[in-house]
Design a protein around this motif. Structure first.
Motif, PDB file in Angstrom:
ATOM      1  N   ILE A 115       0.632  -1.537   0.859  1.00 16.62           N
ATOM      2  CA  ILE A 115       0.233  -0.395  -0.050  1.00 16.62           C
ATOM      3  C   ILE A 115       1.161   1.604   0.103  1.00 16.62           C
ATOM      4  CG2 ILE A 115      -1.524   1.206   1.013  1.00 16.62           C
ATOM      5  CD1 ILE A 115      -2.336  -2.056   2.685  1.00 16.62           C
ATOM      6  N   GLY A 116       1.776   1.288   0.731  1.00 19.52           N
ATOM      7  CA  GLY A 116       3.016   2.707   0.493  1.00 19.52           C
ATOM      8  C   GLY A 116       2.606   3.611   1.536  1.00 19.52           C
ATOM      9  N   LEU A 117       1.426   3.527   2.646  1.00 21.48           N
ATOM     10  CA  LEU A 117       1.416   4.794   3.444  1.00 21.48           C
ATOM     11  C   LEU A 117       2.735   4.840   4.615  1.00 21.48           C
ATOM     12  CD1 LEU A 117      -2.214   3.375   4.759  1.00 21.48           C
ATOM     13  CD2 LEU A 117      -1.721   4.419   2.726  1.00 21.48           C
ATOM     14  N   PHE A 118       2.397   6.864   4.573  1.00 20.24           N
ATOM     15  CA  PHE A 118       3.392   7.022   4.829  1.00 20.24           C
ATOM     16  C   PHE A 118       2.818   6.824   6.336  1.00 20.24           C
ATOM     17  CE2 PHE A 118       2.661   9.978   0.717  1.00 20.24           C
ATOM     18  CZ  PHE A 118       3.631   9.988   0.348  1.00 20.24           C
ATOM     19  N   PRO A 119       3.844   5.963   7.472  1.00 17.64           N
ATOM     20  CA  PRO A 119       3.560   5.482   8.242  1.00 17.64           C
ATOM     21  C   PRO A 119       3.504   7.131   9.738  1.00 17.64           C
ATOM     22  CG  PRO A 119       6.367   4.987   7.550  1.00 17.64           C
ATOM     23  CD  PRO A 119       5.577   5.965   6.498  1.00 17.64           C
ATOM     24  N   HIS A 120       4.425   7.948   9.142  1.00 16.96           N
ATOM     25  CA  HIS A 120       4.820   9.246  10.086  1.00 16.96           C
ATOM     26  C   HIS A 120       3.308   9.698  10.031  1.00 16.96           C
ATOM     27  CE1 HIS A 120       6.200  11.031   6.189  1.00 16.96           C
ATOM     28  NE2 HIS A 120       5.711  11.757   6.497  1.00 16.96           N
ATOM     29  N   LEU A 121       2.523   9.922   8.981  1.00 16.42           N
ATOM     30  CA  LEU A 121       1.351  10.832   8.698  1.00 16.42           C
ATOM     31  C   LEU A 121      -0.470   9.890   9.705  1.00 16.42           C
ATOM     32  CD1 LEU A 121       1.672  12.539   5.183  1.00 16.42           C
ATOM     33  CD2 LEU A 121       2.370  13.374   7.276  1.00 16.42           C
ATOM     34  N   THR A 122      -1.121  10.279  10.028  1.00 14.81           N
ATOM     35  CA  THR A 122      -2.348  10.254  10.394  1.00 14.81           C
ATOM     36  C   THR A 122      -2.790   9.650   8.770  1.00 14.81           C
ATOM     37  OG1 THR A 122      -3.474  12.095  10.236  1.00 14.81           O
ATOM     38  CG2 THR A 122      -2.708  11.418  12.300  1.00 14.81           C
ATOM     39  N   ILE A 123      -4.164   8.537   9.663  1.00 19.58           N
ATOM     40  CA  ILE A 123      -4.726   8.358   8.456  1.00 19.58           C
ATOM     41  C   ILE A 123      -5.014   9.363   7.634  1.00 19.58           C
ATOM     42  CG2 ILE A 123      -6.871   6.478   7.470  1.00 19.58           C
ATOM     43  CD1 ILE A 123      -4.229   5.126   8.855  1.00 19.58           C
ATOM     44  N   GLY A 167      -6.000  -5.385   6.379  1.00 20.41           N
ATOM     45  CA  GLY A 167      -7.090  -5.113   5.398  1.00 20.41           C
ATOM     46  C   GLY A 167      -7.478  -3.905   5.402  1.00 20.41           C
ATOM     47  N   GLN A 168      -7.900  -3.083   6.545  1.00 22.41           N
ATOM     48  CA  GLN A 168      -7.678  -1.644   6.984  1.00 22.41           C
ATOM     49  C   GLN A 168      -6.850  -0.887   6.829  1.00 22.41           C
ATOM     50  OE1 GLN A 168      -7.335  -1.793  11.591  1.00 22.41           O
ATOM     51  NE2 GLN A 168     -10.231  -1.886  11.332  1.00 22.41           N
ATOM     52  N   GLN A 169      -5.342  -0.893   6.240  1.00 20.35           N
ATOM     53  CA  GLN A 169      -4.516  -0.287   5.419  1.00 20.35           C
ATOM     54  C   GLN A 169      -4.647   0.376   4.369  1.00 20.35           C
ATOM     55  OE1 GLN A 169      -0.471  -0.347   6.787  1.00 20.35           O
ATOM     56  NE2 GLN A 169      -0.915  -1.129   8.779  1.00 20.35           N
ATOM     57  N   GLN A 170      -5.485  -1.463   3.628  1.00 17.33           N
ATOM     58  CA  GLN A 170      -5.464  -1.508   2.366  1.00 17.33           C
ATOM     59  C   GLN A 170      -7.028  -0.557   1.757  1.00 17.33           C
ATOM     60  OE1 GLN A 170      -4.127  -1.845  -0.889  1.00 17.33           O
ATOM     61  NE2 GLN A 170      -3.524  -4.271  -0.425  1.00 17.33           N
ATOM     62  N   ARG A 171      -7.771  -0.160   2.789  1.00 17.25           N
ATOM     63  CA  ARG A 171      -9.565   0.491   2.816  1.00 17.25           C
ATOM     64  C   ARG A 171      -8.712   1.878   2.245  1.00 17.25           C
ATOM     65  NH1 ARG A 171     -13.419  -1.232   7.151  1.00 17.25           N
ATOM     66  NH2 ARG A 171     -11.833  -3.466   7.717  1.00 17.25           N
ATOM     67  N   GLU A 195     -14.135   9.424  13.647  1.00 12.70           N
ATOM     68  CA  GLU A 195     -14.037   9.747  14.624  1.00 12.70           C
ATOM     69  C   GLU A 195     -13.312   8.225  15.163  1.00 12.70           C
ATOM     70  OE1 GLU A 195     -16.512   9.505  12.700  1.00 12.70           O
ATOM     71  OE2 GLU A 195     -17.143  11.913  12.754  1.00 12.70           O
ATOM     72  N   GLN A 196     -13.727   7.251  14.168  1.00 11.93           N
ATOM     73  CA  GLN A 196     -12.737   6.435  15.407  1.00 11.93           C
ATOM     74  C   GLN A 196     -11.466   6.085  14.413  1.00 11.93           C
ATOM     75  OE1 GLN A 196     -15.041   2.367  15.057  1.00 11.93           O
ATOM     76  NE2 GLN A 196     -13.651   1.427  15.578  1.00 11.93           N
ATOM     77  N   TYR A 197     -10.875   6.588  13.370  1.00  7.21           N
ATOM     78  CA  TYR A 197      -9.946   5.861  12.525  1.00  7.21           C
ATOM     79  C   TYR A 197      -9.095   7.462  12.418  1.00  7.21           C
ATOM     80  CZ  TYR A 197     -11.525   1.341  12.648  1.00  7.21           C
ATOM     81  OH  TYR A 197     -12.521   0.289  13.054  1.00  7.21           O
ATOM     82  N   GLY A 198      -9.697   8.295  11.989  1.00  8.34           N
ATOM     83  CA  GLY A 198      -9.488   9.704  11.599  1.00  8.34           C
ATOM     84  C   GLY A 198      -7.344   9.918  11.843  1.00  8.34           C
ATOM     85  N   LYS A 199      -7.608   9.933  13.024  1.00  5.03           N
ATOM     86  CA  LYS A 199      -5.952  10.379  13.843  1.00  5.03           C
ATOM     87  C   LYS A 199      -5.026   8.972  13.926  1.00  5.03           C
ATOM     88  CE  LYS A 199      -8.005  14.607  13.917  1.00  5.03           C
ATOM     89  NZ  LYS A 199      -7.535  15.404  13.206  1.00  5.03           N
ATOM     90  N   ARG A 200      -5.394   8.463  13.483  1.00  4.97           N
ATOM     91  CA  ARG A 200      -4.700   7.397  14.198  1.00  4.97           C
ATOM     92  C   ARG A 200      -3.556   7.168  12.881  1.00  4.97           C
ATOM     93  NH1 ARG A 200      -8.781   1.761  15.402  1.00  4.97           N
ATOM     94  NH2 ARG A 200      -9.796   2.404  16.701  1.00  4.97           N
ATOM     95  N   HIS A 201      -2.565   6.298  13.123  1.00  9.71           N
ATOM     96  CA  HIS A 201      -1.096   5.828  11.939  1.00  9.71           C
ATOM     97  C   HIS A 201      -1.389   4.491  11.245  1.00  9.71           C
ATOM     98  CE1 HIS A 201       0.370   9.336  14.306  1.00  9.71           C
ATOM     99  NE2 HIS A 201       0.625   9.721  13.426  1.00  9.71           N
ATOM    100  N   PRO A 202      -0.751   4.351  10.757  1.00 10.04           N
ATOM    101  CA  PRO A 202      -1.086   3.161   9.642  1.00 10.04           C
ATOM    102  C   PRO A 202      -0.503   2.251  11.007  1.00 10.04           C
ATOM    103  CG  PRO A 202      -0.139   4.746   7.950  1.00 10.04           C
ATOM    104  CD  PRO A 202      -0.328   5.514  10.257  1.00 10.04           C
TER     105      PRO A 202
END
Length: 255
Positions: free
Chosen positions: A88-96, A143-147, A130-137
């Motif tokens: 997926i290549g999400l940026f680990p230091h950034l929030t969702i 599966g959630q990261q892929q979404r 509200e539940q996931y926006g401020k989380r990190h990868p």
């Protein structure tokens, strides 16, 4: 007037002296969900990557929305095509939230518009803001990261989505759930064109309005799942279908 989203005309691609794709021609209509099925080395990923010019063709022409990709600014082309890969290549230091907002921020959208878009997409992929926006990868499952990867690719509202084996790295149960979700997302986003590469025949036939079966850089058959099953055109397609029938026979024996 053509409703073609993607069109290949006699497209060729070589790597060194080896021809990977030879005179490939096909057309994808606006709003279709096309799955591209084939074994490793069949040319399916190369075909996908030529659409957004991650791989440059050596011959023929490729059109996106009726215009040759050579005539479209490369940055503009890629910004208007969503791209999702297995890693997926999400940026680990950034929030969702910030991961999804990456392209809109690059495009200079105002903060309020970006926030509205992020919340909308997180709802679409079943990860409420509200539940996931401020989380990190690292705080999300695979599966959630892929979404999140799908949401990020949709952020700038592209008309075309390219998905290269996006569910290949998750477990079977999660993969089935993701398949249902991506099919639902395509249905909700009426008019968007999806091209989805897979080596999983069940996935290809479940998701695709049409299935493009590739073998050795050529199209063996390109049709609806029903037409392929009822009228396989080549020995390679028949062999693929036989693998399904063999699996079904095995499960019947085990019951």
């Amino acid at each position: 007037m053509s409703n073609s989203a993607v069109k290949f005309k006699n497209v060729e691609k070589k790597f060194a002296a080896e021809t990977i794709i030879e005179k490939l021609s096909f057309e994808v209509e606006d709003g279709e969900f096309i799955t591209i099925l084939g074994s490793s080395g069949s040319g399916k990923t190369t075909t996908l990557k030529m659409i957004n010019r991650l791989v440059e063709p050596d011959g023929g022409t490729i059109e996106v929305n009726g215009q040759s990709i050579e005539q479209i600014d490369l940055i503009e082309l890629r910004r208007n095509i969503g791209y999702v890969v297995q890693q997926i290549g999400l940026f680990p230091h950034l929030t969702i939230e910030k991961n999804i907002a990456t392209v809109p921020e690059l495009l200079g959208w105002d903060k309020e518009k970006i926030l509205v878009r992020v919340k909308e997409l997180m709802e679409l992929v079943k990860l409420p803001y509200e539940q996931y926006g401020k989380r990190h990868p690292k705080q999300l499952s695979g599966g959630q990261q892929q979404r999140v990867g799908v949401a990020r690719a949709l952020a700038a509202n592209p008309q075309i989505m390219l998905l290269d084996e996006p569910f290949g790295a998750v477990d079977a149960i999660t993969r089935k759930e993701l398949q249902k979700q991506i099919k639902s997302i395509h249905k909700e986003l009426s008019g968007k064109t999806f091209l989805f590469v897979t080596h999983d025949i069940n996935e290809a036939f479940y998701l695709g309005d049409k299935v493009m079966i590739m073998n050795n850089g050529e199209i063996s058959q390109y049709d609806t799942p029903k037409n392929i099953v009822t009228n396989p055109k080549t020995d390679f397609v028949k062999e693929l279908l036989d693998t399904i029938y063999e699996e079904e026979a095995l499960w019947r024996e085990l019951k």
